[in-house]
Every structure is written in structure tokens, then in C-alpha cells.
Design an enzyme around this catalytic site. Structure first.
Site, mmCIF file in Angstrom:
data_model
loop_
_atom_site.group_PDB
_atom_site.id
_atom_site.type_symbol
_atom_site.label_atom_id
_atom_site.label_comp_id
_atom_site.label_asym_id
_atom_site.label_seq_id
_atom_site.Cartn_x
_atom_site.Cartn_y
_atom_site.Cartn_z
ATOM 1 N N LYS A 13 -29.674 82.281 -36.136
ATOM 2 C CA LYS A 13 -30.583 83.246 -36.777
ATOM 3 C C LYS A 13 -30.226 84.676 -36.370
ATOM 4 O O LYS A 13 -30.104 85.560 -37.203
ATOM 5 C CB LYS A 13 -32.049 82.945 -36.380
ATOM 6 C CG LYS A 13 -32.503 81.527 -36.673
ATOM 7 C CD LYS A 13 -33.958 81.281 -36.265
ATOM 8 C CE LYS A 13 -34.212 81.335 -34.779
ATOM 9 N NZ LYS A 13 -33.610 80.256 -33.990
ATOM 10 N N ARG A 127 -23.532 80.629 -24.842
ATOM 11 C CA ARG A 127 -23.871 81.959 -25.391
ATOM 12 C C ARG A 127 -23.967 83.032 -24.311
ATOM 13 O O ARG A 127 -24.464 82.798 -23.219
ATOM 14 C CB ARG A 127 -25.230 81.888 -26.103
ATOM 15 C CG ARG A 127 -25.745 83.283 -26.480
ATOM 16 C CD ARG A 127 -26.940 83.271 -27.374
ATOM 17 N NE ARG A 127 -28.028 82.474 -26.855
ATOM 18 C CZ ARG A 127 -29.094 82.151 -27.562
ATOM 19 N NH1 ARG A 127 -29.202 82.547 -28.805
ATOM 20 N NH2 ARG A 127 -30.043 81.428 -27.022
ATOM 21 N N ARG A 160 -26.615 86.359 -19.718
ATOM 22 C CA ARG A 160 -26.968 85.017 -20.207
ATOM 23 C C ARG A 160 -28.481 84.893 -20.116
ATOM 24 O O ARG A 160 -29.089 85.415 -19.183
ATOM 25 C CB ARG A 160 -26.292 83.936 -19.369
ATOM 26 C CG ARG A 160 -24.774 83.992 -19.520
ATOM 27 C CD ARG A 160 -24.123 82.636 -19.417
ATOM 28 N NE ARG A 160 -22.683 82.777 -19.433
ATOM 29 C CZ ARG A 160 -21.888 82.269 -20.379
ATOM 30 N NH1 ARG A 160 -22.390 81.578 -21.371
ATOM 31 N NH2 ARG A 160 -20.584 82.445 -20.317
HETATM 32 P P1 AP5 Z 1 -35.815 83.268 -29.560
HETATM 33 O O1 AP5 Z 1 -35.150 84.405 -28.919
HETATM 34 O O2 AP5 Z 1 -36.282 83.394 -30.960
HETATM 35 O O3 AP5 Z 1 -34.867 82.006 -29.401
HETATM 36 P P2 AP5 Z 1 -34.609 80.726 -30.329
HETATM 37 O O4 AP5 Z 1 -35.419 80.545 -31.541
HETATM 38 O O5 AP5 Z 1 -34.638 79.601 -29.356
HETATM 39 O O6 AP5 Z 1 -33.287 81.005 -30.987
HETATM 40 P P3 AP5 Z 1 -32.009 81.564 -30.322
HETATM 41 O O7 AP5 Z 1 -32.107 83.042 -30.194
HETATM 42 O O8 AP5 Z 1 -31.709 80.768 -29.077
HETATM 43 O O9 AP5 Z 1 -30.907 81.130 -31.387
HETATM 44 P P4 AP5 Z 1 -30.408 81.844 -32.702
HETATM 45 O O10 AP5 Z 1 -30.775 80.983 -33.853
HETATM 46 O O11 AP5 Z 1 -30.795 83.275 -32.765
HETATM 47 O O12 AP5 Z 1 -28.841 81.700 -32.486
HETATM 48 P P5 AP5 Z 1 -27.711 82.804 -32.175
HETATM 49 O O13 AP5 Z 1 -27.424 83.579 -33.402
HETATM 50 O O14 AP5 Z 1 -28.006 83.541 -30.917
HETATM 51 O O15 AP5 Z 1 -37.077 82.820 -28.693
HETATM 52 C C1 AP5 Z 1 -36.988 82.675 -27.294
HETATM 53 C C2 AP5 Z 1 -38.346 82.284 -26.736
HETATM 54 O O16 AP5 Z 1 -39.307 83.335 -26.982
HETATM 55 C C3 AP5 Z 1 -39.002 81.032 -27.348
HETATM 56 O O17 AP5 Z 1 -38.531 79.833 -26.735
HETATM 57 C C4 AP5 Z 1 -40.482 81.303 -27.067
HETATM 58 O O18 AP5 Z 1 -40.805 81.055 -25.724
HETATM 59 C C5 AP5 Z 1 -40.582 82.800 -27.315
HETATM 60 N N1 AP5 Z 1 -40.876 83.124 -28.720
HETATM 61 C C6 AP5 Z 1 -40.080 83.832 -29.569
HETATM 62 N N2 AP5 Z 1 -40.656 83.950 -30.780
HETATM 63 C C7 AP5 Z 1 -41.840 83.301 -30.696
HETATM 64 C C8 AP5 Z 1 -42.877 83.048 -31.648
HETATM 65 N N3 AP5 Z 1 -42.798 83.505 -32.912
HETATM 66 N N4 AP5 Z 1 -43.958 82.331 -31.225
HETATM 67 C C9 AP5 Z 1 -44.062 81.892 -29.954
HETATM 68 N N5 AP5 Z 1 -43.104 82.078 -29.007
HETATM 69 C C10 AP5 Z 1 -42.004 82.785 -29.383
HETATM 70 O O19 AP5 Z 1 -26.461 81.816 -31.933
HETATM 71 C C11 AP5 Z 1 -26.415 80.943 -30.820
HETATM 72 C C12 AP5 Z 1 -24.963 80.828 -30.327
HETATM 73 O O20 AP5 Z 1 -24.171 80.202 -31.333
HETATM 74 C C13 AP5 Z 1 -24.283 82.178 -30.058
HETATM 75 O O21 AP5 Z 1 -23.441 82.041 -28.947
HETATM 76 C C14 AP5 Z 1 -23.480 82.460 -31.346
HETATM 77 O O22 AP5 Z 1 -22.332 83.247 -31.081
HETATM 78 C C15 AP5 Z 1 -23.111 81.049 -31.784
HETATM 79 N N6 AP5 Z 1 -23.043 80.917 -33.241
HETATM 80 C C16 AP5 Z 1 -23.912 81.436 -34.157
HETATM 81 N N7 AP5 Z 1 -23.557 81.062 -35.402
HETATM 82 C C17 AP5 Z 1 -22.452 80.277 -35.263
HETATM 83 C C18 AP5 Z 1 -21.614 79.582 -36.181
HETATM 84 N N8 AP5 Z 1 -21.854 79.611 -37.512
HETATM 85 N N9 AP5 Z 1 -20.584 78.863 -35.705
HETATM 86 C C19 AP5 Z 1 -20.330 78.821 -34.354
HETATM 87 N N10 AP5 Z 1 -21.074 79.462 -33.424
HETATM 88 C C20 AP5 Z 1 -22.118 80.190 -33.876
HETATM 89 MG MG MG Z 2 -31.953 84.549 -31.532
#
Ligand code: AP5
Ligand code: MG
Length: 214
Positions: A13, A127, A160
Site C-alpha cells: 500500500k 523492509r 526498521r
Molecule cells: P501501517 O503502517 O498501516 O502498517 P500495515 O497495514 O501493517 O502495512 P505496512 O505498512 O506494513 O505494509 P504496506 O502495505 O504499506 O507495504 P509496503 O509498501 O511498505 O500500520 C501499522 C500499525 O499502526 C497497525 O498495526 C496498527 O497498530 C496501527 N494502525 C494504522 N492504521 C490504523 C487504523 N486505521 N486503525 C487502527 N490501527 C491502525 O511494502 C512492504 C515491503 O514490500 C517493502 O519492503 C516494499 O519494498 C516491498 N514491496 C512492496 N511492493 C512490492 C512488490 N510489488 N514486489 C516486491 N516487493 C514489494
Molecule cells: Mg505502509
């Protein structure tokens, strides 16, 4: 145009939101980033949510809806908003609908990014993020350059996340399936849901999203 990027932790995302900001003059509203900023600033709210986030549980609806309301009231998105990691519960989805109505705006697309759980573990544990500009890296697919300078801002302050470990990820995935995945049916029923395969290369996922947004 206002859109939601909906998907489990590690779905990509944040990565796709940053591309849309760059290419379409949209504003990324990531509640995860806002909560981490609150933690970094040492605010009372930041202290309150630190343990919850590190564990991988969701913070309260009240807190995140408040954060989003504040950002929407501040305005300023010529190309529209990308909701990244919000909404995550049905109560948040209802609140977002009401906030947009109050502003005379609409929700144009909900893009579900689907990926399998095995890929998520591998992605998340590899990541890192630039602490200065938020550029996202991955040890396997997008490594930090050999000169250890961010490709976006030139900084060398890589971080990280405290919740990027296997234990917290299990809790985050459980929270996703229990509390957030009902939103797939919610937006499907409203006729707003479209899905992309989040497992492809970053550029392929970008193209799939572009074909939905037009
Ligand atoms: P938040 O920061 O939103 O984390 P998340 O939803 O767990 O999602 P991520 O940020 O971990 O993943 P992403 O989908 O953004 O992936 P990314 O692009 O980084 O939330 C963190 C915490 O905050 C929650 O657990 C909760 O406690 C709280 N919170 C937040 N919002 C909330 C809400 N609305 N309500 C309640 N609590 C809330 O990519 C991941 C990795 O994969 C990177 O290394 C990237 O380089 C790699 N990557 C990305 N795309 C690809 C691809 N196509 N191929 C290969 N690698 C890829
Ligand atoms: Mg994210």
C-alpha cells in the site's frame, strides 16, 4: 479523485501510494505513518499507542478517525486523497463515508491489493524505510544502494519498524482478517471494490492500479 488502498500488512500500500503521490499530485493519508510520527514526536497520544503498534494490534477507532478528520480539515489535495491503511474497521469505514459527505466529496475507488501470507512474511522482515523522506526499501527486491544514500533524498538514516518481526506480524495478520477483511464485502456491496494482484513486480502492480483509476 479519492481512493482507498486496502490490503494486509506488506501488501504494498505504502509503496504504491508514494508512486501515486509522485505521478498524480495526490496526498497520501497513512494512519500508520501518522501514528509513528506521533510516537517520534513524544506526544501523549504517541506514548499511548506505542505498545499497541509494536504488538501489532489496532489502535482505537476514535484516535485514527480523529487523525484523519484533522488532515481532511486541513485540505490541500489537488489530485485527491489516497487512504493508506485506513479504514481498517467497519466503524472507520462508516466514519470516512460521513466525513467525505460533510466535505461534499466522494470515494471513487477502493483498490484491494491481494497477496498470499507467505509473501508477506518475506516482504515485511526484509523492509527498511528512509527515516528522512519515507522511501521504502526491501533487502530482496529494492535494496538500499551500496553508497547507503537514499535514492529519493540522499539521506542515510534508514530504519526498521518495531512491528516488523514475525510475532507482531502474526498479530497484524490476525487483526487484518478479523477486523479489516470485512471491508472487502462492505465495499463490494457498495459497488466500489476492485482488486489487483499485489504479488507482481512493483511496476506491474502500478499498471494494474492505473488501469482501474484511468
Ligand atoms: P501501517 O503502517 O498501516 O502498517 P500495515 O497495514 O501493517 O502495512 P505496512 O505498512 O506494513 O505494509 P504496506 O502495505 O504499506 O507495504 P509496503 O509498501 O511498505 O500500520 C501499522 C500499525 O499502526 C497497525 O498495526 C496498527 O497498530 C496501527 N494502525 C494504522 N492504521 C490504523 C487504523 N486505521 N486503525 C487502527 N490501527 C491502525 O511494502 C512492504 C515491503 O514490500 C517493502 O519492503 C516494499 O519494498 C516491498 N514491496 C512492496 N511492493 C512490492 C512488490 N510489488 N514486489 C516486491 N516487493 C514489494
Ligand atoms: Mg505502509
Amino acid at each position: 479523485m479519492n481512493i482507498i488502498l486496502l490490503g494486509p500488512p506488506g501488501a504494498g500500500k505504502g509503496t504504491q501510494a508514494r508512486i501515486l503521490v509522485e505521478e498524480r499530485d495526490m496526498v497520501q493519508l497513512s494512519t500508520g505513518d501518522m501514528l509513528r510520527d506521533a510516537q517520534a514526536s513524544g506526544s501523549e497520544m504517541g506514548k499511548l499507542v506505542a505498545d499497541v503498534i509494536a504488538r501489532g494490534d489496532l489502535v482505537t477507532d476514535e484516535i485514527v478517525i480523529g487523525l484523519i478528520r484533522e488532515k481532511l480539515n486541513a485540505g490541500g489535495a489537488a489530485g485527491g486523497y489516497i487512504f493508506d491503511g485506513f479504514p481498517r474497521t467497519l466503524a472507520q469505514a462508516d466514519a470516512l463515508g460521513e466525513l467525505l459527505i460533510e466535505m461534499g466529496q466522494s470515494l471513487d475507488h477502493v483498490v484491494e491489493m491481494s497477496v498470499d501470507d507467505q509473501a508477506l512474511v518475506a516482504r515485511i522482515t526484509a523492509r527498511s524505510t528512509c527515516g528522512d523522506c519515507g522511501e521504502v526499501y526491501n533487502d530482496n527486491t529494492k535494496p538500499i544502494p551500496a553508497d547507503e544514500k537514499c535514492t529519493n533524498c540522499g539521506g542515510s538514516n534508514f530504519k526498521r519498524r518495531a512491528d516488523d518481526n514475525e510475532d507482531s506480524l502474526k498479530t497484524r495478520l490476525l487483526a487484518y482478517y478479523k477486523q479489516t477483511s470485512p471491508l472487502i464485502g462492505y465495499y463490494y456491496a457498495k459497488g466500489q471494490l476492485q482488486s489487483v494482484d499485489g504479488l507482481g513486480e512493483i511496476e506491474d502492480v502500478k499498471a494494474s492500479i492505473a488501469s482501474i483509476l484511468g
